[in-house]
Each structure stands twice: as structure tokens, then as C-alpha cells.
Design a protein around this motif. Structure first.
Motif, PDB file in Angstrom:
ATOM      1  N   SER A   1       6.134  10.002  -4.311  1.00 50.49           N
ATOM      2  CA  SER A   1       5.756  10.920  -3.232  1.00 50.49           C
ATOM      3  C   SER A   1       4.250  10.819  -3.019  1.00 50.49           C
ATOM      4  O   SER A   1       3.481  10.600  -3.949  1.00 50.49           O
ATOM      5  CB  SER A   1       6.172  12.357  -3.552  1.00 50.49           C
ATOM      6  N   VAL A   2       3.877  10.940  -1.746  1.00 48.60           N
ATOM      7  CA  VAL A   2       2.474  10.891  -1.356  1.00 48.60           C
ATOM      8  C   VAL A   2       2.164  12.197  -0.650  1.00 48.60           C
ATOM      9  O   VAL A   2       2.824  12.553   0.332  1.00 48.60           O
ATOM     10  CB  VAL A   2       2.192   9.690  -0.420  1.00 48.60           C
ATOM     11  N   ASN A   3       1.194  12.916  -1.180  1.00 50.69           N
ATOM     12  CA  ASN A   3       0.798  14.229  -0.641  1.00 50.69           C
ATOM     13  C   ASN A   3       2.005  15.157  -0.511  1.00 50.69           C
ATOM     14  O   ASN A   3       2.160  15.880   0.465  1.00 50.69           O
ATOM     15  CB  ASN A   3       0.079  14.069   0.706  1.00 50.69           C
ATOM     16  N   GLY A   4       2.899  15.096  -1.505  1.00 49.20           N
ATOM     17  CA  GLY A   4       4.063  15.973  -1.553  1.00 49.20           C
ATOM     18  C   GLY A   4       5.274  15.492  -0.762  1.00 49.20           C
ATOM     19  O   GLY A   4       6.321  16.127  -0.802  1.00 49.20           O
TER      20      GLY A   4
ATOM     21  N   ARG B   1     -10.615   3.166  -2.129  1.00 52.31           N
ATOM     22  CA  ARG B   1      -9.622   2.422  -2.905  1.00 52.31           C
ATOM     23  C   ARG B   1      -8.232   2.674  -2.332  1.00 52.31           C
ATOM     24  O   ARG B   1      -8.008   3.642  -1.615  1.00 52.31           O
ATOM     25  CB  ARG B   1      -9.654   2.835  -4.373  1.00 52.31           C
ATOM     26  N   TYR B   2      -7.304   1.777  -2.685  1.00 53.07           N
ATOM     27  CA  TYR B   2      -5.914   1.899  -2.251  1.00 53.07           C
ATOM     28  C   TYR B   2      -4.998   1.842  -3.464  1.00 53.07           C
ATOM     29  O   TYR B   2      -5.215   1.046  -4.378  1.00 53.07           O
ATOM     30  CB  TYR B   2      -5.538   0.779  -1.278  1.00 53.07           C
ATOM     31  N   PHE B   3      -3.983   2.698  -3.456  1.00 50.69           N
ATOM     32  CA  PHE B   3      -2.969   2.710  -4.510  1.00 50.69           C
ATOM     33  C   PHE B   3      -1.854   1.774  -4.054  1.00 50.69           C
ATOM     34  O   PHE B   3      -1.292   1.959  -2.981  1.00 50.69           O
ATOM     35  CB  PHE B   3      -2.425   4.135  -4.717  1.00 50.69           C
ATOM     36  N   VAL B   4      -1.548   0.748  -4.861  1.00 48.38           N
ATOM     37  CA  VAL B   4      -0.558  -0.262  -4.472  1.00 48.38           C
ATOM     38  C   VAL B   4       0.544  -0.365  -5.517  1.00 48.38           C
ATOM     39  O   VAL B   4       0.324  -0.134  -6.702  1.00 48.38           O
ATOM     40  CB  VAL B   4      -1.218  -1.648  -4.264  1.00 48.38           C
ATOM     41  N   LEU B   5       1.740  -0.701  -5.048  1.00 48.66           N
ATOM     42  CA  LEU B   5       2.893  -0.907  -5.923  1.00 48.66           C
ATOM     43  C   LEU B   5       3.620  -2.176  -5.500  1.00 48.66           C
ATOM     44  O   LEU B   5       3.648  -2.514  -4.325  1.00 48.66           O
ATOM     45  CB  LEU B   5       3.871   0.274  -5.833  1.00 48.66           C
ATOM     46  N   GLY B   6       4.238  -2.832  -6.479  1.00 46.62           N
ATOM     47  CA  GLY B   6       5.119  -3.950  -6.166  1.00 46.62           C
ATOM     48  C   GLY B   6       6.478  -3.416  -5.758  1.00 46.62           C
ATOM     49  O   GLY B   6       6.852  -2.293  -6.108  1.00 46.62           O
TER      50      GLY B   6
ATOM     51  N   VAL C   1       0.856  -1.185   0.000  1.00 47.08           N
ATOM     52  CA  VAL C   1       0.000   0.000   0.000  1.00 47.08           C
ATOM     53  C   VAL C   1       0.892   1.236   0.000  1.00 47.08           C
ATOM     54  O   VAL C   1       1.785   1.370   0.835  1.00 47.08           O
ATOM     55  CB  VAL C   1      -0.916   0.028   1.244  1.00 47.08           C
ATOM     56  N   VAL C   2       0.638   2.128  -0.944  1.00 44.85           N
ATOM     57  CA  VAL C   2       1.383   3.381  -1.022  1.00 44.85           C
ATOM     58  C   VAL C   2       0.462   4.556  -0.695  1.00 44.85           C
ATOM     59  O   VAL C   2       0.862   5.499  -0.025  1.00 44.85           O
ATOM     60  CB  VAL C   2       2.026   3.549  -2.417  1.00 44.85           C
ATOM     61  N   GLY C   3      -0.788   4.469  -1.164  1.00 34.84           N
ATOM     62  CA  GLY C   3      -1.713   5.571  -0.930  1.00 34.84           C
ATOM     63  C   GLY C   3      -3.097   5.104  -0.515  1.00 34.84           C
ATOM     64  O   GLY C   3      -3.574   4.071  -0.976  1.00 34.84           O
ATOM     65  N   SER C   4      -3.706   5.873   0.349  1.00 30.39           N
ATOM     66  CA  SER C   4      -5.060   5.594   0.842  1.00 30.39           C
ATOM     67  C   SER C   4      -6.053   6.500   0.122  1.00 30.39           C
ATOM     68  O   SER C   4      -5.654   7.425  -0.591  1.00 30.39           O
ATOM     69  CB  SER C   4      -5.109   5.849   2.349  1.00 30.39           C
ATOM     70  N   PRO C   5      -7.357   6.279   0.311  1.00 29.93           N
ATOM     71  CA  PRO C   5      -8.360   7.117  -0.358  1.00 29.93           C
ATOM     72  C   PRO C   5      -8.109   8.609  -0.131  1.00 29.93           C
ATOM     73  O   PRO C   5      -7.865   9.047   0.989  1.00 29.93           O
ATOM     74  CB  PRO C   5      -9.671   6.681   0.300  1.00 29.93           C
ATOM     75  N   GLY C   6      -8.107   9.362  -1.236  1.00 29.92           N
ATOM     76  CA  GLY C   6      -7.925  10.806  -1.168  1.00 29.92           C
ATOM     77  C   GLY C   6      -6.482  11.274  -1.284  1.00 29.92           C
ATOM     78  O   GLY C   6      -6.229  12.463  -1.519  1.00 29.92           O
ATOM     79  N   ASP C   7      -5.511  10.389  -1.127  1.00 36.55           N
ATOM     80  CA  ASP C   7      -4.093  10.772  -1.226  1.00 36.55           C
ATOM     81  C   ASP C   7      -3.728  11.138  -2.662  1.00 36.55           C
ATOM     82  O   ASP C   7      -4.277  10.590  -3.625  1.00 36.55           O
ATOM     83  CB  ASP C   7      -3.170   9.624  -0.775  1.00 36.55           C
ATOM     84  N   TRP C   8      -2.767  12.066  -2.770  1.00 34.65           N
ATOM     85  CA  TRP C   8      -2.212  12.421  -4.076  1.00 34.65           C
ATOM     86  C   TRP C   8      -0.889  11.693  -4.248  1.00 34.65           C
ATOM     87  O   TRP C   8       0.015  11.831  -3.434  1.00 34.65           O
ATOM     88  CB  TRP C   8      -1.989  13.928  -4.185  1.00 34.65           C
ATOM     89  N   ILE C   9      -0.778  10.898  -5.313  1.00 30.20           N
ATOM     90  CA  ILE C   9       0.420  10.106  -5.604  1.00 30.20           C
ATOM     91  C   ILE C   9       1.135  10.741  -6.790  1.00 30.20           C
ATOM     92  O   ILE C   9       0.499  11.099  -7.787  1.00 30.20           O
ATOM     93  CB  ILE C   9       0.048   8.649  -5.973  1.00 30.20           C
ATOM     94  N   ASN C  10       2.458  10.847  -6.681  1.00 31.00           N
ATOM     95  CA  ASN C  10       3.259  11.310  -7.802  1.00 31.00           C
ATOM     96  C   ASN C  10       4.479  10.411  -7.917  1.00 31.00           C
ATOM     97  O   ASN C  10       5.079  10.023  -6.910  1.00 31.00           O
ATOM     98  CB  ASN C  10       3.686  12.768  -7.616  1.00 31.00           C
TER      99      ASN C  10
END
Length: 192
Positions: A117-120, A148-153, A100-109
Motif C-alpha cells: 500500500s502507498v499512502n494507505g 528518491r524512488y521506492f522500487v520493487l521487482g 516504481v512503487v513510491g515517489s519522494p515523500g510517499d509512505w510505503i507499507n
């Protein structure tokens, strides 16, 4: 009269027969109790795995070096996850494990060098083997949708994950749980 006397069993024969009958009863009792215990244990195992934990076998290279093909892990059924935790979820009749990298509402870059980066705030990702923006077909910065959740390997160049619209962000309906423990191989037994 001597013939009648011979037809009657001796005390020794009666004792042997009584012992044999008692052994049969004891055997039936032990068998019945054993079967009862096996059924109860099997039912408990099914209940526990259905409601509390799931045992999974890892396939693929998307989570190396954290998890490798053939390892067996336990996922604790859960509905809330924190960034950095490993989760298991269903995707196209398969079970995938990602971080898990980001939770609902987070900004991912993710920049061109693969720094996330998550929320800057740039993440310290010591668990990755290679940072990579690819494969991606979404535009960054990206806001994680509600529920939803943003996920990465961890092995970014080998992982198809939320960077791709094919997998996308993981919905709550897809979730199995948080991967918490490695069971096999035994030399790597322990929490994750």
C-alpha cells in the motif's frame, strides 16, 4: 614516320583510358560519400543514445513475467517517474530494472502477505508473479526520502530491491530512464 604513328594511342584506347580514369574518380567519390554517411550516422547514434535513449539487455528473474532474461528493451532518458512505471538505474556497476512503487515523500507499507500500500491505498498489482514481504531488512511503514524512488521487482521473492537496505531507494543520480519498449524477442515487440 610509321613508327611515330604506332606510338600514338588510338581514339578507342583514349576513350578506354578516359573511362577508366572517370571510374576511378567516381569510385573515390562514392567511397568518400559512403564513409561520410557512416560517420554521421554513427555520431547521431551515439548522441541519441547518450541524450535520449538507452538500449538494455535484461538479465535475472526479478522482473518476470513482465521482462525475462535475454530480452532487449529501450529506456527513455527521463528524470520524473510515476508509480507503476518501469525504470532502469545503476547499482554497483550494474544496470537494474524495477517498477516504481513510491515517489519522494510517499509512505510505503507491505503486510505479511506481501500486499503493498502507498499512502494507505492498497495497490492492484496484477503484474506480480508472487507477493512477498521478504527479503527485507527495513521497517514498514517506510517513508520514501526526498529525491528518491521506492522500487520493487515484479517477481518479489527473487528480487533484491528497495525492501533491502543493500539496494535501498533509487537516487536521481542513479537513474537511467523509463523502460518504454521491448525490442527483442520480436514476437514480444512492443511498448511496456
Amino acid at each position: 614516320m610509321s613508327e611515330e604513328k604506332n606510338l600514338k594511342p588510338s581514339i578507342e584506347e583514349l576513350k578506354k583510358e578516359l573511362k577508366r580514369e572517370n571510374s576511378k574518380k567516381e569510385y573515390r567519390t562514392v567511397l568518400r560519400n559512403t564513409l561520410f554517411v557512416v560517420v554521421v550516422v554513427a555520431a547521431l547514434a551515439v548522441l541519441i543514445s547518450s541524450f535520449f535513449i538507452t538500449v538494455l539487455k535484461v538479465t535475472g528473474d526479478s522482473m518476470t513475467p513482465t521482462l525475462e532474461t535475454g530480452q532487449i528493451v529501450i529506456a527513455q532518458n527521463s528524470s520524473g517517474f510515476e508509480p507503476g512505471e518501469l525504470i532502469a538505474f545503476y547499482y554497483n556497476n550494474k544496470v537494474l530494472v524495477k517498477r516504481v512503487v513510491g515517489s519522494p515523500g510517499d509512505w510505503i507499507n507491505i503486510d505479511g502477505e506481501g500486499n503493498v500500500s502507498v499512502n494507505g491505498v492498497v495497490l492492484d498489482e496484477s503484474y506480480t508473479t508472487d507477493k512477498s514481504l521478504e527479503p527485507t531488512d527495513i521497517t514498514f511503514p517506510y517513508q520514501v526520502p526526498e529525491n528518491r524512488y521506492f522500487v520493487l521487482g515484479d517477481h518479489r521473492s527473487a528480487s533484491i530491491d528497495s525492501r533491502s537496505s543493500v539496494v535501498g531507494c533509487v537516487t536521481k543520480e542513479q537513474l537511467i530512464g523509463k523502460v518504454i519498449f521491448r525490442v527483442f524477442p520480436f514476437d514480444k515487440l512492443g511498448g511496456l
